[in-house]
Design an enzyme around this catalytic site. Structure first.
Site, PDB file in Angstrom:
ATOM      1  N   HIS A 215      64.124  17.104  97.433  1.00 55.01           N
ATOM      2  CA  HIS A 215      64.077  17.097  98.230  1.00 55.01           C
ATOM      3  C   HIS A 215      62.533  17.497  98.999  1.00 55.01           C
ATOM      4  CE1 HIS A 215      65.916  16.591 103.009  1.00 55.01           C
ATOM      5  NE2 HIS A 215      65.080  17.241 103.155  1.00 55.01           N
TER       6      HIS A 215
ATOM      7  N   HIS B 103      59.294  18.406 101.331  1.00 53.27           N
ATOM      8  CA  HIS B 103      58.221  17.633 102.107  1.00 53.27           C
ATOM      9  C   HIS B 103      56.792  18.177 101.889  1.00 53.27           C
ATOM     10  CE1 HIS B 103      61.805  17.141 105.084  1.00 53.27           C
ATOM     11  NE2 HIS B 103      61.743  18.061 104.647  1.00 53.27           N
ATOM     12  N   LEU B 104      55.813  16.777 101.809  1.00 58.16           N
ATOM     13  CA  LEU B 104      54.358  17.496 101.663  1.00 58.16           C
ATOM     14  C   LEU B 104      53.470  17.088 102.419  1.00 58.16           C
ATOM     15  CD1 LEU B 104      54.641  15.216  98.360  1.00 58.16           C
ATOM     16  CD2 LEU B 104      55.114  17.873  98.124  1.00 58.16           C
ATOM     17  N   ARG B 105      54.255  16.793 103.957  1.00 58.93           N
ATOM     18  CA  ARG B 105      53.052  16.811 105.073  1.00 58.93           C
ATOM     19  C   ARG B 105      52.280  15.671 105.058  1.00 58.93           C
ATOM     20  NH1 ARG B 105      57.293  18.598 107.252  1.00 58.93           N
ATOM     21  NH2 ARG B 105      57.848  21.682 106.990  1.00 58.93           N
TER      22      ARG B 105
ATOM     23  N   ASN C 228      59.077  12.174 107.046  1.00 63.35           N
ATOM     24  CA  ASN C 228      59.167  11.698 108.642  1.00 63.35           C
ATOM     25  C   ASN C 228      57.275  12.891 108.551  1.00 63.35           C
ATOM     26  OD1 ASN C 228      59.396  15.015 106.316  1.00 63.35           O
ATOM     27  ND2 ASN C 228      60.545  15.658 108.295  1.00 63.35           N
TER      28      ASN C 228
ATOM     29  N   ASP D 235      65.187  11.830 107.956  1.00 64.13           N
ATOM     30  CA  ASP D 235      65.290  13.243 107.255  1.00 64.13           C
ATOM     31  C   ASP D 235      64.294  13.536 108.651  1.00 64.13           C
ATOM     32  OD1 ASP D 235      66.511  15.980 106.528  1.00 64.13           O
ATOM     33  OD2 ASP D 235      64.200  15.864 105.691  1.00 64.13           O
TER      34      ASP D 235
ATOM     35  N   HIS E  20      70.443  18.523 101.955  1.00 63.89           N
ATOM     36  CA  HIS E  20      70.746  20.351 102.100  1.00 63.89           C
ATOM     37  C   HIS E  20      72.356  20.792 103.630  1.00 63.89           C
ATOM     38  CE1 HIS E  20      69.441  18.497 105.247  1.00 63.89           C
ATOM     39  NE2 HIS E  20      67.725  18.288 105.593  1.00 63.89           N
TER      40      HIS E  20
ATOM     41  N   ASP F 281      64.841  21.461  99.808  1.00 65.24           N
ATOM     42  CA  ASP F 281      63.811  21.028 101.532  1.00 65.24           C
ATOM     43  C   ASP F 281      62.862  21.898 101.673  1.00 65.24           C
ATOM     44  OD1 ASP F 281      63.781  20.265 103.801  1.00 65.24           O
ATOM     45  OD2 ASP F 281      65.334  21.655 104.817  1.00 65.24           O
TER      46      ASP F 281
ATOM     47  N   HIS G  90      55.282  24.816 106.564  1.00 64.93           N
ATOM     48  CA  HIS G  90      54.994  25.475 107.644  1.00 64.93           C
ATOM     49  C   HIS G  90      53.573  26.362 107.615  1.00 64.93           C
ATOM     50  CE1 HIS G  90      57.565  23.185 109.990  1.00 64.93           C
ATOM     51  NE2 HIS G  90      58.571  23.524 109.102  1.00 64.93           N
TER      52      HIS G  90
HETATM   53 ZN   LIG Z   1      66.799  17.725 106.661  1.00 71.08          ZN
END
Ligand SMILES: [Zn+2]
Lengths: 438, 323
Positions: free
Chosen positions: A61, A63-65, A95, A153, A233, A309, A313
């Protein structure tokens, strides 16, 4: 080129191994794991004392953006961060901008991953088009392009009906639906765990049941459909109770817990720094009772995986009022030290169980052929140093972002080297002897 | 002053650069502010209501939420102390152009103000500024978190009528969940030893409030019974009807402060409200305008208390200028 890792401790729960073994690699494959393998022309690497050879870690899990939010992270920086953290593979959430709801986006991500040549990237596709919860995305097409699971997600699958359809449909590929459990009406405008600390600080609360209600819905639907649901998560004790119960009934439910949810509590909202936006994540840091329950679930086997997760940012995005800061923290480079320090060294779990949580089970849940040092398997290998002293220094992160609440934490346990497809992609200068894996 | 004998602070200065919340103050510091406010009030009774205590100091009133009452009160306090003041209302500033709070503050910092009085809709906004500004930050209300000068002026008003705060039964009634006035008052009153009761609809009860040393009840009668002080909190009626309680009429019936209900309190009870009031919702006009009401005194005491806070933070007793 053949390499022989000689005399190290090998922990490989999928093959029932925990002891001194040699590992012979040829090119991108593991040839053999056995005692006293003759060098036979292979380059011999004497595994330093205190190092442990394990199957490559897999964070299911992150987020590679990319595409679309490259100011936070890219596939290249995210996978660089992964290999520093000991991860040979990551599964990246859909996402992005645009959402990964079609083969074009999936292929783009995979192309970027191939260019970076660091950790393996397994994309997760969207459940619904645009993750809007209205119509199913082209799931077969996503799968054909390389997605290993689907998720909306960032938000839950909008309706029970759509979740039912998604579970029915994905079951034909034996592919799980990964769910961000949250009842939107109970979450409301909440920014922190509903309880004493949020209350005192005047922050809008999110109760634990906002998560567990959705988990209960999804588990009931998994039972109805025979589909596989994975609870992402997980943070609330009520959710864990629902997972245990579902597993007891034979529902195909699995779950993951993030390191921050088994180490920190909502007390961090108030101190050491009040309103620190680096303790703002969703689901939020919960009460001590929830944190303790997560630890219990990790120890007793009801938790299947640890996943970070990883949610990068930009500095500017977090340097704002707590209410308006985005949710999420980075996690790839701090996960292994935290797991050693808080789980293995205190005796809560064995190293073998940790490898199940970080490698074997994520591979099994996403049906990816990894998580074992088997003869003939792809040589994705992580070398760990359980006694390495680590001080978390966000300035040295390979991730593009530094949004972590763990800065300055002193932890015992770390990574020496990360090997993907037989190629060493990371060596830790701080671990004496790691250079031998070059 | 009679109150001095009862509660006199053994200290003469604040240790702080900022006033972010009552939670950062000790009981002694609270008493110091209240005593200083008594000295300040005397200035307001003079024909020339001005002293040079903050001459040459610049105070910026940075208000991201409209609040005529609080802003005016600070402004009068600053002028009475001879500070140079600058009012910035969010709508009139560059905030509308998408500048962040941090940018706005850093731009202000470049003009070297000594103090920034901040009102903001986000809880913790003052904490964020205090970490990046050299100027002292005074919290004039941050989200649902705190409104420390309101609690100080409330305490000042209570002390005027009741001499000491320790041992008083104080009932706070209304929208507890969204109220920064509640949070500051709970901190202050419990630190000074009051017996604090909170009451209101269960839907507007903050989680874990009882851990702050107060007693909670949904029965207004129980909260009011034998109370020395009854403090009513404003309902934000626009956003609440239907979800937190069924109707204004039902709210008034169950939780509204009426003359009848007030009979349960002590005979010398005082009625407080931080304003602005919703007459006929949280408070009946008969009560608001009745003999027990000290609501207008609260307003005038606000100036003295804010003068005290500005004076003490700007240098306090070390400052050579006598008041
Ligand atoms: Zn999530």
């Amino acid at each position: 080129m053949k390499r022989l890792f000689k005399g190290g401790r090998v922990v490989d729960p999928a093959n029932g191994r925990d002891g001194l073994f040699d590992v012979l690699i040829d090119g991108d494959r593991i040839v053999r794991v056995a005692k006293d393998i003759p060098p036979d022309g292979a380059h011999v690497v004497d595994v330093p004392a205190g190092f442990v050879v394990v199957p490559g870690l897999f964070d299911m899990h992150v987020h590679l953006r990319e595409p679309g939010q490259e100011h936070k992270e890219t596939v290249a920086t995210g996978t660089a961060s992964a290999v520093v953290g000991g991860f040979t593979a990551v599964a990246c959430m859909p996402n992005t901008t645009p959402i990964n709801d079609n083969a074009g986006v999936t292929e783009y991500i995979l192309q970027k991953a191939a260019q970076a040549g660091l950790a393996r990237v397994y994309p997760i596709g969207a459940v619904s088009k645009g993750s809007n919860g209205d119509q199913l995305a082209d799931i077969a097409e996503l799968r054909a392009a390389g997605c290993v699971g689907v998720s909306d997600d960032g938000r839950p699958v909008k309706t029970a009906l759509l979740m039912r359809r998604a579970l029915e449909y994905t079951a034909m590929f034996n592919m799980p639906v990964l769910e961000h459990c949250e009842d939107p009406s109970l979450k409301g405008e909440g920014v922190a765990h509903e309880g004493y600390h949020a209350s005192t600080l005047g922050l809008r609360g999110i109760p634990g049941v906002a998560e567990s209600i959705m988990a209960q819905r999804d588990i009931a639907l998994a039972e109805l459909t025979g589909g596989a649901v994975h609870i992402c998560h997980m943070s609330a004790m009520e959710s864990l109770r629902a997972v245990r119960e579902g597993k007891g009934h034979g529902a195909r439910v699995t779950c993951e817990v993030a390191p921050h949810h088994f180490t920190m509590t909502d007390e961090a909202l108030a101190s050491p720094v009040s309103y620190d936006t680096n303790v703002k994540m969703n689901p939020p840091l919960r009460a001590a009772a929830d944190r303790d329950e997560m630890l219990k679930g990790i120890a007793d086997g009801s938790v299947d995986c640890i996943a970070t997760d990883h949610a990068p940012h930009h500095y500017d995005e977090k340097k704002v009022e707590f209410d308006v800061a985005p949710f999420g923290i980075v996690g790839l480079e701090t996960c292994v030290p935290i797991c050693f320090d808080r789980l293995v060294h205190p005796g809560l779990i064995t190293l073998s169980r940790l490898i199940e949580l970080l490698s074997v089970n994520p591979s099994r849940i996403l049906n990816v052929a990894s998580g074992a040092l088997s003869d003939g398997a792809v040589a994705d290998i992580t070398i760990l140093v359980p006694d390495l002293q680590v001080t978390v220094d966000p300035a040295r992160f390979k991730s593009k972002s530094r949004n972590t609440p763990f800065g300055g934490w002193q932890l015992k346990g770390g990574v020496a080297a990360t090997i993907v497809g037989g190629r060493t992609v990371y060596m830790n200068d701080a671990a004496a002897g790691a250079g031998r894996f070059k | 002053m009679t109150t001095r004998q009862v509660e006199a602070p053994p200290i003469s200065a604040l240790r702080h650069k900022d006033l972010l919340g009552i939670s950062d103050l000790t009981a002694d510091e609270i008493l110091l502010i209240l005593d200083t406010a008594e000295a300040m009030r005397e200035i307001g009774d003079r024909p020339i209501k001005k002293v040079p205590a903050l001459r040459g100091k610049t105070v910026v009133n940075l208000f991201f939420e409209a609040s005529t009452r609080t802003r005016t009160s600070f402004e009068i306090a600053e002028k009475r102390l001879s500070a140079d003041t600058l009012n910035i209302a969010a709508t009139a500033s560059s905030v509308v152009k998408g500048e962040t709070l941090v940018d706005t503050a850093l731009n202000l910092e470049a003009m070297a103000p000594d103090m920034i009085v901040l009102r903001h809709a986000a809880s913790g906004a003052c904490h964020l500024l205090s970490r990046i500004c050299r100027a002292g930050i005074i919290n004039a209300g941050d989200g649902m978190h705190e409104h420390p000068t309101q609690a100080l002026l409330d305490a000042f008003t209570i002390r005027e009528h009741k001499k000491s705060i320790a041992g008083l039964k104080v009932a706070i009634i209304g929208d507890l969940l969204h109220s920064r006035v509640l949070r500051s008052n709970v901190q202050l009153l419990t630190k000074l030893g009051a017996d604090v009761w909170v009451s209101g609809p269960p839907t507007l009860m903050p989680a874990g409030i009882e851990r702050q040393g107060v007693r909670k009840t949904t029965s207004v009668d129980e909260a009011v019974e034998g109370a020395d002080v009854v403090m009513l909190l404003r309902l934000q009626i626009e956003r609440m009807q239907g979800m937190f309680f069924p109707s204004l009429r039902e709210y008034f019936t169950v939780f509204g402060m009426t003359r009848e209900r007030l009979k349960l309190a002590k005979h010398d009870v005082i009625i407080m409200h931080p304003g602005p009031m919703n007459r006929g919702v949280e408070i009946d006009s008969e009560v608001a305008d009745g003999p027990y009401s000290v609501i207008l005194e609260q307003v005038s005491n606000g100036v003295s208390v804010r003068m005290a806070v500005l004076y003490l933070l700007a240098g306090g007793a070390e400052h050579e200028t006598a008041v």
